[in-house]
Design a protein around this motif. Structure first.
Motif, PDB file in Angstrom:
ATOM      1  N   UNK A 192      93.775  -1.317 -44.536  1.00  0.00           N
ATOM      2  CA  UNK A 192      93.370  -0.807 -45.838  1.00  0.00           C
ATOM      3  C   UNK A 192      93.094   0.693 -45.765  1.00  0.00           C
TER       4      UNK A 192
ATOM      5  N   UNK B 223      96.219   2.802 -45.673  1.00  0.00           N
ATOM      6  CA  UNK B 223      96.920   2.741 -46.960  1.00  0.00           C
ATOM      7  C   UNK B 223      96.236   3.644 -47.990  1.00  0.00           C
ATOM      8  N   UNK B 224      94.910   3.630 -48.010  1.00  0.00           N
ATOM      9  CA  UNK B 224      94.187   4.496 -48.947  1.00  0.00           C
ATOM     10  C   UNK B 224      94.402   5.972 -48.597  1.00  0.00           C
TER      11      UNK B 224
ATOM     12  N   UNK C 144      97.037   7.373 -47.608  1.00  0.00           N
ATOM     13  CA  UNK C 144      98.306   7.872 -48.147  1.00  0.00           C
ATOM     14  C   UNK C 144      98.091   8.479 -49.540  1.00  0.00           C
ATOM     15  N   UNK C 145      97.086   7.984 -50.266  1.00  0.00           N
ATOM     16  CA  UNK C 145      96.792   8.540 -51.602  1.00  0.00           C
ATOM     17  C   UNK C 145      95.723   9.627 -51.549  1.00  0.00           C
ATOM     18  N   UNK C 146      94.677   9.361 -50.762  1.00  0.00           N
ATOM     19  CA  UNK C 146      93.503  10.231 -50.854  1.00  0.00           C
ATOM     20  C   UNK C 146      93.529  11.416 -49.910  1.00  0.00           C
TER      21      UNK C 146
ATOM     22  N   UNK D 117     107.108  -4.836 -47.779  1.00  0.00           N
ATOM     23  CA  UNK D 117     106.106  -4.778 -48.847  1.00  0.00           C
ATOM     24  C   UNK D 117     104.925  -3.880 -48.491  1.00  0.00           C
ATOM     25  N   UNK D 118     104.881  -3.429 -47.243  1.00  0.00           N
ATOM     26  CA  UNK D 118     103.681  -2.720 -46.795  1.00  0.00           C
ATOM     27  C   UNK D 118     103.615  -1.262 -47.241  1.00  0.00           C
ATOM     28  N   UNK D 119     104.708  -0.762 -47.785  1.00  0.00           N
ATOM     29  CA  UNK D 119     104.685   0.574 -48.385  1.00  0.00           C
ATOM     30  C   UNK D 119     105.997   0.731 -49.145  1.00  0.00           C
TER      31      UNK D 119
ATOM     32  N   UNK E 150      97.553   4.792 -61.114  1.00  0.00           N
ATOM     33  CA  UNK E 150      96.798   5.064 -59.886  1.00  0.00           C
ATOM     34  C   UNK E 150      96.218   6.478 -59.837  1.00  0.00           C
TER      35      UNK E 150
ATOM     36  N   UNK F  95      93.249   8.011 -59.637  1.00  0.00           N
ATOM     37  CA  UNK F  95      91.882   7.594 -59.334  1.00  0.00           C
ATOM     38  C   UNK F  95      90.813   8.435 -60.024  1.00  0.00           C
TER      39      UNK F  95
ATOM     40  N   UNK G 230     104.510  -4.543 -59.285  1.00  0.00           N
ATOM     41  CA  UNK G 230     104.651  -5.112 -57.947  1.00  0.00           C
ATOM     42  C   UNK G 230     105.827  -6.091 -57.933  1.00  0.00           C
TER      43      UNK G 230
ATOM     44  N   UNK H 193     109.161  -4.495 -57.737  1.00  0.00           N
ATOM     45  CA  UNK H 193     109.383  -3.645 -56.561  1.00  0.00           C
ATOM     46  C   UNK H 193     109.220  -2.162 -56.856  1.00  0.00           C
ATOM     47  N   UNK H 194     108.394  -1.863 -57.863  1.00  0.00           N
ATOM     48  CA  UNK H 194     108.049  -0.461 -58.105  1.00  0.00           C
ATOM     49  C   UNK H 194     106.779  -0.160 -57.312  1.00  0.00           C
TER      50      UNK H 194
ATOM     51  N   UNK I 216     103.955  -1.532 -54.276  1.00  0.00           N
ATOM     52  CA  UNK I 216     103.892  -2.299 -53.037  1.00  0.00           C
ATOM     53  C   UNK I 216     102.425  -2.535 -52.676  1.00  0.00           C
ATOM     54  N   UNK I 217     102.211  -3.131 -51.511  1.00  0.00           N
ATOM     55  CA  UNK I 217     100.839  -3.518 -51.167  1.00  0.00           C
ATOM     56  C   UNK I 217      99.843  -2.347 -51.227  1.00  0.00           C
ATOM     57  N   UNK I 218     100.186  -1.153 -50.714  1.00  0.00           N
ATOM     58  CA  UNK I 218      99.196  -0.066 -50.806  1.00  0.00           C
ATOM     59  C   UNK I 218      98.805   0.251 -52.258  1.00  0.00           C
ATOM     60  N   UNK I 219      99.793   0.155 -53.180  1.00  0.00           N
ATOM     61  CA  UNK I 219      99.491   0.434 -54.581  1.00  0.00           C
ATOM     62  C   UNK I 219      98.517  -0.601 -55.140  1.00  0.00           C
TER      63      UNK I 219
ATOM     64  N   UNK J  42      96.312  -2.369 -53.394  1.00  0.00           N
ATOM     65  CA  UNK J  42      94.974  -2.169 -52.837  1.00  0.00           C
ATOM     66  C   UNK J  42      94.300  -0.960 -53.475  1.00  0.00           C
ATOM     67  N   UNK J  43      95.085   0.087 -53.698  1.00  0.00           N
ATOM     68  CA  UNK J  43      94.509   1.299 -54.289  1.00  0.00           C
ATOM     69  C   UNK J  43      94.070   1.024 -55.734  1.00  0.00           C
TER      70      UNK J  43
ATOM     71  N   UNK K 207      90.810  -0.567 -55.602  1.00  0.00           N
ATOM     72  CA  UNK K 207      89.704   0.368 -55.352  1.00  0.00           C
ATOM     73  C   UNK K 207      89.261   1.051 -56.647  1.00  0.00           C
TER      74      UNK K 207
ATOM     75  N   UNK L   2      94.350 -10.343 -44.505  1.00  0.00           N
ATOM     76  CA  UNK L   2      94.812  -9.284 -45.404  1.00  0.00           C
ATOM     77  C   UNK L   2      95.682  -9.877 -46.527  1.00  0.00           C
TER      78      UNK L   2
END
Lengths: 413, 211
Positions: free
Chosen positions: A226, A229-230, A232-234, A276-278, B12, B14, B49, B52-53, B55-58, B60-61, B64, B102
């Motif tokens: 996690x 992954x965060x 990558x944005x912050x 799917x992880x990115x 996203x 934030x 999601x 497929x636009x 993904x998992x990081x999006x 989770x973000x 948040x 996860x």
């Protein structure tokens, strides 16, 4: 006339090396990650495989004698108990300690590096590792959080900064350091013994070292899934800098291990860049560039990256094509092997991927059908090593046997 | 402004999203309506999601961002919001012996976001714990996650214990996790395999609608 162990070793190694170089060997090489399968097959528990080096060694030898793979699967990442106990390791749970006797070891996810520690990490990674990270992952190393940075102690008037080492807490940590050194040395001796035993039986070793993609090192052990992954944005800039910092370190680790062991196969398991992880842009920004640099760095020093492409990377195949031909192996877990052959066939040796679900739940006939399909399509014109998708623990013995026997018979070119 | 909040979350952004929510709430917007917008944004995230636009990081973000905004909104609500109009009930957990969470957490998050009452039993969940939860909660759907090969045996055992308890025909069971697939679902006696979180939500939706 039977062949000598050296002849067998050379024959097997040539078979594998031909496949790696995208040539056509005498037959499709076949290997497996035996992992804890070696234990259950030999009638010992996973706990014994983790703690009892003699039993571990016997079990590891037995699976190789009985299945005769083209490369021997080193058991040293399973004989971990004494080493991890010596430091009170907290980042893993393993059989006989936190898990019951026949459960495989499992990693404990966490944010072991805080988001605001990038500065420290970039500035002095070793200092961060010793004073911040070790105390978080090893109970016995908690006192290291109390020491001053070692860079403070360089001459007569500042040797005093070593004073914390005089405290009872640190002295205990130092004795843990002594204990872990002894345990690790013993484990290393058994790795050497295993290697010798395999040599006597004509099996070359499957790998000479291990390293990881910088993104995975940072994500697995330091920032957590996690956390990274965060980032990558912050904090994309700090993340990129940290990946650059890690890259020469990861290359060095692989090259040194390969040189010490005299075995150029360097294992690189991929964890956090799968489909799917990115998204693809993130893959091309954060994951692939430093992975590619790592592979090129290893190749430059004569190593062969054996990349274990975990989960499904089908959408990444085009990007992953960008490596020098005949120098890299991609072991696919769930990636579409047939598509991989189409896209990467003239570039990368493919390895895999009899589904472990089939090996656990299927029948020998189903295994043979699957192997046949793999050999016919992916094995066409060489550049292919048949293997299970992932380690075969819990697989049915008759299925593993079918995989080996069928490939050796049907896989002749 | 409320509609803009939906887009800020879904895209996203934030800082902008949290600031907009803060401003809305400070200006006296109904916190319930802010929470509604959060749900609308999650639906967009889920759809992206699926397409497929994202993904998992999006995912989770977005989680948040939503968490921060719902904290702000909930602080302004003085009564319990208990929405009875949920889409269905799901019991979810990682099967016995397996500690991975996860993937399971992402499925649980997306189910919640799609208005399912989700009962997350955590990791290393024994067959008996699944049975107890099914008895207590009476869910439409049971989700089992597993990342290790030992999960095959654990799933199949859990499903047979559910059967022995006479509960098998009361629930639909889906499985997921890296080593699983449709074939595994069939062999362990589950009703379906969910390839990813969005598919899990789709299955839950179909199954809950039928009941």
């Amino acid at each position: 006339m039977s062949k000598s162990p050296e002849e067998l070793c050379q024959e097997r190694l040539k078979r594998v090396k031909d496949a790696v170089a995208l040539k056509v060997p005498d037959r499709v090489p076949v290997t497996a990650f035996f992992a804890y399968f070696a234990a259950s097959y030999s009638g010992i528990t996973y706990e014994e495989y983790t703690y009892d080096p003699e039993k571990m060694l016997k079990a590891a030898i037995k699976v190789h004698e009985d299945f005769e793979p083209d490369l021997a699967d080193i058991p040293s990442i399973y004989y971990l108990g004494p080493t991890l106990d010596a430091v009170g390791f907290k980042q893993l749970r393993w059989p006989g300690r936190h898990l019951s006797a026949n459960k495989p070891y499992q990693f404990v996810e966490g944010e072991y590096m805080k988001a605001d520690e990038y500065g420290h990490f970039l500035d002095d990674p070793t200092d961060w590792l010793i004073r911040k990270y070790w105390p978080r992952i090893c109970t016995e190393f908690e006192p290291f959080s109390q020491i001053a940075p070692l860079k403070y102690s360089f001459t007569y008037f500042n040797m005093g900064s070593l004073a914390p080492f005089g405290t009872p807490g640190l002295q205990q940590a130092l004795s843990a350091l002594k204990n872990v050194g002894e345990a690790a040395l013993q484990a290393l001796n058994y790795t050497v013994k295993f290697s010798e035993e395999m040599g006597k039986r004509g099996f070359p070793l499957s790998l000479g070292g291990l390293t990881q993609a910088p993104y995975d090192t940072l994500g697995d052990y330091f920032r957590g899934t996690r956390g990274i992954m965060m980032d990558m944005y912050r904090r994309p800039d700090e993340l990129l800098k940290a990946l650059d910092k890690l890259t020469p370190w990861m290359i060095e680790q692989g090259v040194n291990a390969g040189k010490q062991s005299g075995n150029p196969f360097i294992f690189i398991p991929l964890h956090k860049g799968s489909d799917k992880f990115m998204n693809q842009r993130q893959f091309e920004t954060f994951y692939w560039p430093t992975l590619k640099e790592l592979m090129l760095g290893l190749i430059k020093e004569g190593m062969t990256p054996i990349v274990f492409v975990e989960a499904d990377h089908t959408s990444r195949l085009e990007t992953m094509k960008d490596v020098p031909p005949g120098k890299v192996v991609y072991h696919m877990e769930n990636t579409d092997m047939f598509k991989a052959k189409e896209i990467l066939g003239d570039r990368v040796c493919l390895k895999g991927n009899v589904p472990v679900s089939l090996l656990c739940l299927g029948t020998p006939d189903e295994i043979k059908d699957y192997c046949k399909k793999l050999i016919d399509v992916v094995g066409k014109d060489g550049g292919f090593i048949l293997d299970s998708s992932v380690n075969v623990e819990e697989a049915k013995v008759e299925n593993v046997r079918a995989m080996f026997d069928f490939t050796k018979e049907y896989g002749r070119y | 402004m409320l509609d803009e909040l939906v887009n800020l979350i879904a895209d996203l952004k934030e800082k902008e999203a949290v600031e907009a929510a803060k401003k809305l709430l400070d200006d006296g917007a109904d916190p319930i309506r802010v929470l509604e917008r959060c749900r609308m944004a999650t639906e967009i995230v889920g759809k992206r999601f699926e397409e497929d636009i994202y993904f998992i990081p999006d995912m989770l973000f977005s989680g948040e961002i939503l968490e921060q905004i719902s904290q702000l909104a909930k602080a302004k609500i003085h009564r319990d919001v208990d929405d009875e109009s949920y889409a269905g009930k799901v019991v979810i957990g990682t099967v016995e012996g397996d500690l991975h969470d996860i993937g399971k957490n992402i499925v649980a998050f997306l189910l919640e976001a799609n208005n399912f009452k989700t009962y997350d039993l955590g990791v290393d969940v024994s067959a008996q714990k699944f049975v107890d939860a099914i008895r207590e909660v009476q869910p439409d759907v049971v989700g089992m996650s597993g990342l290790l090969t030992i999960a095959f045996g654990a799933m199949s055992n859990t499903i047979s214990v559910i059967k022995q308890a006479g509960l098998r025909d009361k629930v639909r069971i889906m499985i997921g996790g890296a080593p699983t697939n449709e074939d595994v679902a069939r062999r362990v006696g589950a009703d379906a395999y969910a390839k990813d979180a969005q598919q899990g939500v789709e299955l839950a939706r179909q199954w809950s609608a039928v009941k």
